[in-house]
Design a protein around this motif. Structure first.
Motif, PDB file in Angstrom:
ATOM      1  N   PHE A 156      44.444  19.095  -4.942  1.00  0.00           N
ATOM      2  CA  PHE A 156      45.794  19.011  -5.485  1.00  0.00           C
ATOM      3  C   PHE A 156      46.750  19.901  -4.697  1.00  0.00           C
ATOM      4  O   PHE A 156      47.855  19.485  -4.320  1.00  0.00           O
ATOM      5  N   ALA A 157      46.328  21.127  -4.432  1.00  0.00           N
ATOM      6  CA  ALA A 157      47.175  22.040  -3.663  1.00  0.00           C
ATOM      7  C   ALA A 157      47.407  21.522  -2.248  1.00  0.00           C
ATOM      8  O   ALA A 157      48.527  21.617  -1.717  1.00  0.00           O
ATOM      9  N   PHE A 158      46.381  20.957  -1.625  1.00  0.00           N
ATOM     10  CA  PHE A 158      46.532  20.421  -0.276  1.00  0.00           C
ATOM     11  C   PHE A 158      47.591  19.331  -0.255  1.00  0.00           C
ATOM     12  O   PHE A 158      48.451  19.296   0.632  1.00  0.00           O
ATOM     13  N   TRP A 159      47.507  18.412  -1.222  1.00  0.00           N
ATOM     14  CA  TRP A 159      48.522  17.352  -1.276  1.00  0.00           C
ATOM     15  C   TRP A 159      49.920  17.959  -1.349  1.00  0.00           C
ATOM     16  O   TRP A 159      50.825  17.582  -0.589  1.00  0.00           O
ATOM     17  N   GLY A 160      50.120  18.905  -2.260  1.00  0.00           N
ATOM     18  CA  GLY A 160      51.436  19.492  -2.420  1.00  0.00           C
ATOM     19  C   GLY A 160      51.910  20.237  -1.189  1.00  0.00           C
ATOM     20  O   GLY A 160      53.055  20.075  -0.747  1.00  0.00           O
ATOM     21  N   LEU A 161      51.027  21.029  -0.595  1.00  0.00           N
ATOM     22  CA  LEU A 161      51.407  21.801   0.593  1.00  0.00           C
ATOM     23  C   LEU A 161      51.630  20.897   1.795  1.00  0.00           C
ATOM     24  O   LEU A 161      52.446  21.208   2.672  1.00  0.00           O
ATOM     25  N   LEU A 162      50.911  19.777   1.850  1.00  0.00           N
ATOM     26  CA  LEU A 162      51.139  18.814   2.933  1.00  0.00           C
ATOM     27  C   LEU A 162      52.543  18.227   2.832  1.00  0.00           C
ATOM     28  O   LEU A 162      53.229  18.050   3.851  1.00  0.00           O
ATOM     29  N   GLY A 176      47.559  32.300   5.634  1.00  0.00           N
ATOM     30  CA  GLY A 176      46.622  31.742   4.664  1.00  0.00           C
ATOM     31  C   GLY A 176      46.834  30.269   4.426  1.00  0.00           C
ATOM     32  O   GLY A 176      45.884  29.474   4.438  1.00  0.00           O
ATOM     33  N   ILE A 177      48.077  29.865   4.202  1.00  0.00           N
ATOM     34  CA  ILE A 177      48.380  28.455   3.952  1.00  0.00           C
ATOM     35  C   ILE A 177      48.103  27.624   5.199  1.00  0.00           C
ATOM     36  O   ILE A 177      47.524  26.531   5.114  1.00  0.00           O
ATOM     37  N   ALA A 178      48.509  28.108   6.359  1.00  0.00           N
ATOM     38  CA  ALA A 178      48.285  27.353   7.601  1.00  0.00           C
ATOM     39  C   ALA A 178      46.799  27.131   7.841  1.00  0.00           C
ATOM     40  O   ALA A 178      46.368  26.033   8.219  1.00  0.00           O
ATOM     41  N   ALA A 179      45.979  28.157   7.621  1.00  0.00           N
ATOM     42  CA  ALA A 179      44.534  28.014   7.810  1.00  0.00           C
ATOM     43  C   ALA A 179      43.943  27.030   6.795  1.00  0.00           C
ATOM     44  O   ALA A 179      43.057  26.231   7.126  1.00  0.00           O
ATOM     45  N   PHE A 180      44.421  27.087   5.575  1.00  0.00           N
ATOM     46  CA  PHE A 180      43.957  26.170   4.530  1.00  0.00           C
ATOM     47  C   PHE A 180      44.285  24.725   4.896  1.00  0.00           C
ATOM     48  O   PHE A 180      43.429  23.825   4.775  1.00  0.00           O
ATOM     49  N   LEU A 181      45.490  24.477   5.351  1.00  0.00           N
ATOM     50  CA  LEU A 181      45.859  23.120   5.749  1.00  0.00           C
ATOM     51  C   LEU A 181      45.008  22.641   6.922  1.00  0.00           C
ATOM     52  O   LEU A 181      44.526  21.501   6.928  1.00  0.00           O
ATOM     53  N   ARG A 182      44.798  23.501   7.908  1.00  0.00           N
ATOM     54  CA  ARG A 182      43.992  23.102   9.071  1.00  0.00           C
ATOM     55  C   ARG A 182      42.562  22.775   8.673  1.00  0.00           C
ATOM     56  O   ARG A 182      42.008  21.748   9.095  1.00  0.00           O
ATOM     57  N   SER A 183      41.959  23.629   7.876  1.00  0.00           N
ATOM     58  CA  SER A 183      40.555  23.413   7.526  1.00  0.00           C
ATOM     59  C   SER A 183      40.393  22.156   6.671  1.00  0.00           C
ATOM     60  O   SER A 183      39.411  21.424   6.817  1.00  0.00           O
ATOM     61  N   THR A 184      41.362  21.887   5.797  1.00  0.00           N
ATOM     62  CA  THR A 184      41.274  20.682   4.972  1.00  0.00           C
ATOM     63  C   THR A 184      41.481  19.441   5.812  1.00  0.00           C
ATOM     64  O   THR A 184      40.780  18.435   5.645  1.00  0.00           O
ATOM     65  N   LEU A 185      42.422  19.492   6.723  1.00  0.00           N
ATOM     66  CA  LEU A 185      42.667  18.346   7.604  1.00  0.00           C
ATOM     67  C   LEU A 185      41.486  18.059   8.515  1.00  0.00           C
ATOM     68  O   LEU A 185      41.286  16.912   8.941  1.00  0.00           O
ATOM     69  N   ASP A 186      40.680  19.067   8.813  1.00  0.00           N
ATOM     70  CA  ASP A 186      39.521  18.889   9.689  1.00  0.00           C
ATOM     71  C   ASP A 186      38.356  18.167   9.008  1.00  0.00           C
ATOM     72  O   ASP A 186      37.423  17.737   9.690  1.00  0.00           O
ATOM     73  N   ARG A 187      38.381  18.025   7.691  1.00  0.00           N
ATOM     74  CA  ARG A 187      37.254  17.414   6.990  1.00  0.00           C
ATOM     75  C   ARG A 187      37.293  15.894   7.136  1.00  0.00           C
ATOM     76  O   ARG A 187      38.340  15.263   6.951  1.00  0.00           O
ATOM     77  N   PRO A 188      36.156  15.274   7.426  1.00  0.00           N
ATOM     78  CA  PRO A 188      36.125  13.812   7.566  1.00  0.00           C
ATOM     79  C   PRO A 188      36.651  13.078   6.337  1.00  0.00           C
ATOM     80  O   PRO A 188      37.351  12.067   6.468  1.00  0.00           O
ATOM     81  N   ALA A 189      36.324  13.566   5.138  1.00  0.00           N
ATOM     82  CA  ALA A 189      36.797  12.892   3.927  1.00  0.00           C
ATOM     83  C   ALA A 189      38.316  12.907   3.851  1.00  0.00           C
ATOM     84  O   ALA A 189      38.935  11.930   3.409  1.00  0.00           O
ATOM     85  N   THR A 192      39.692  10.350   6.339  1.00  0.00           N
ATOM     86  CA  THR A 192      39.505   8.995   5.818  1.00  0.00           C
ATOM     87  C   THR A 192      40.597   8.646   4.818  1.00  0.00           C
ATOM     88  O   THR A 192      41.204   7.566   4.880  1.00  0.00           O
ATOM     89  N   VAL A 193      40.852   9.542   3.891  1.00  0.00           N
ATOM     90  CA  VAL A 193      41.860   9.279   2.864  1.00  0.00           C
ATOM     91  C   VAL A 193      43.250   9.142   3.482  1.00  0.00           C
ATOM     92  O   VAL A 193      44.014   8.231   3.122  1.00  0.00           O
ATOM     93  N   LEU A 194      43.592  10.017   4.406  1.00  0.00           N
ATOM     94  CA  LEU A 194      44.906   9.925   5.037  1.00  0.00           C
ATOM     95  C   LEU A 194      45.079   8.592   5.757  1.00  0.00           C
ATOM     96  O   LEU A 194      46.166   7.985   5.716  1.00  0.00           O
ATOM     97  N   GLY A 195      44.026   8.105   6.386  1.00  0.00           N
ATOM     98  CA  GLY A 195      44.103   6.806   7.041  1.00  0.00           C
ATOM     99  C   GLY A 195      44.318   5.677   6.051  1.00  0.00           C
ATOM    100  O   GLY A 195      45.131   4.767   6.287  1.00  0.00           O
ATOM    101  N   LEU A 196      43.612   5.727   4.938  1.00  0.00           N
ATOM    102  CA  LEU A 196      43.767   4.700   3.910  1.00  0.00           C
ATOM    103  C   LEU A 196      45.155   4.746   3.274  1.00  0.00           C
ATOM    104  O   LEU A 196      45.766   3.705   3.003  1.00  0.00           O
ATOM    105  N   GLU A 197      45.642   5.944   3.024  1.00  0.00           N
ATOM    106  CA  GLU A 197      46.969   6.080   2.420  1.00  0.00           C
ATOM    107  C   GLU A 197      48.052   5.569   3.381  1.00  0.00           C
ATOM    108  O   GLU A 197      49.002   4.901   2.958  1.00  0.00           O
ATOM    109  N   GLN A 198      47.907   5.886   4.657  1.00  0.00           N
ATOM    110  CA  GLN A 198      48.897   5.432   5.633  1.00  0.00           C
ATOM    111  C   GLN A 198      48.886   3.910   5.760  1.00  0.00           C
ATOM    112  O   GLN A 198      49.950   3.274   5.820  1.00  0.00           O
ATOM    113  N   ALA A 199      47.708   3.322   5.782  1.00  0.00           N
ATOM    114  CA  ALA A 199      47.622   1.865   5.865  1.00  0.00           C
ATOM    115  C   ALA A 199      48.239   1.213   4.636  1.00  0.00           C
ATOM    116  O   ALA A 199      48.971   0.203   4.738  1.00  0.00           O
ATOM    117  N   ALA A 200      47.981   1.765   3.464  1.00  0.00           N
ATOM    118  CA  ALA A 200      48.538   1.214   2.240  1.00  0.00           C
ATOM    119  C   ALA A 200      50.060   1.373   2.205  1.00  0.00           C
ATOM    120  O   ALA A 200      50.765   0.514   1.665  1.00  0.00           O
TER     121      ALA A 200
END
Length: 206
Positions: A156-162, A176-189, A192-200
């Motif tokens: 939830f926080a990642f979505w909001g901070l993004l 802290g926030i920059a590292a959190f965003l980077r590490s979350t963006l690095d996860r395959p899951a 995958t979700v960002l790709g699906l959301e963009q396509a939709a």
């Protein structure tokens, strides 16, 4: 486990649930909703499913419909994790903080096309900074909000901070926030979700 159905608008707060479902490897399908018309991608009336006409809504395997993002995320966490009472309190605390301090008073208004520019300026100049300071204090001390493995509160926080990064990128450059965003963006899951959301988004933009 039987499949759940998520009703979602691309890059709306339902993305947090989409992220959680993928990160927790919970079987699901996504049915996309047009942002301003409450019409499903297949032409159906979303209001007939959820009279609130808001996302997210999660239809459980037994047919029950669960709404409100914090409630949905808390339910998903309970399907996978056997948390202590203290852990569950901290999880709920962060879910509600994101919902009541970032999502509704700041992001919902900022991305409302009917909101006047003066309102957006007030959100940026008066309300945003103290909220980001809370996230920064937590995330500069530990890599996730609960301090262990990523949780639904992080989704939830990642979505909001993004979204903050999209609108005001200079506001999320703190360590802290920059590292959190980077590490979350690095996860395959997440990817995958960002790709699906963009396509939709290309299909249900209106």
């Amino acid at each position: 486990m039987s499949e759940m159905t998520l009703f979602a608008i691309p890059f709306a707060c339902s993305m947090a649930v989409h992220l959680a479902l993928n990160a927790l490897a919970l079987p699901h399908e996504v049915r996309w909703v047009h942002r301003f018309s409450a019409i499903l991608e297949d032409g159906g009336d979303y209001r007939a499913i959820n009279p609130k006409a808001k996302v997210p809504a999660l239809r459980l395997p037994d047919g029950e419909l669960l709404t409100e993002v914090a409630s949905v995320l808390l339910h998903l966490d309970g399907l996978v994790h056997d948390r202590t009472a203290q852990e569950r309190r901290r999880l709920l605390e962060w879910l509600l903080f994101t919902s009541t301090e970032l999502h509704k008073p700041i992001l919902s208004l900022n991305f409302d096309p009917r909101a006047p520019e003066a309102t957006r300026e007030d959100l940026r100049d008066r309300l945003l900074a103290p909220v980001l300071e809370v996230y920064e204090r937590a995330l500069s001390a530990q890599p996730t909000l609960l301090g262990g493995a990523p949780s639904v509160a992080d989704a939830f926080a990642f979505w909001g901070l993004l979204l903050v990064r999209y609108q005001w990128p200079e506001r999320v450059q703190t360590p802290g926030i920059a590292a959190f965003l980077r590490s979350t963006l690095d996860r395959p899951a997440t990817r995958t979700v960002l790709g699906l959301e963009q396509a939709a988004r290309q299909r249900v933009a209106a």
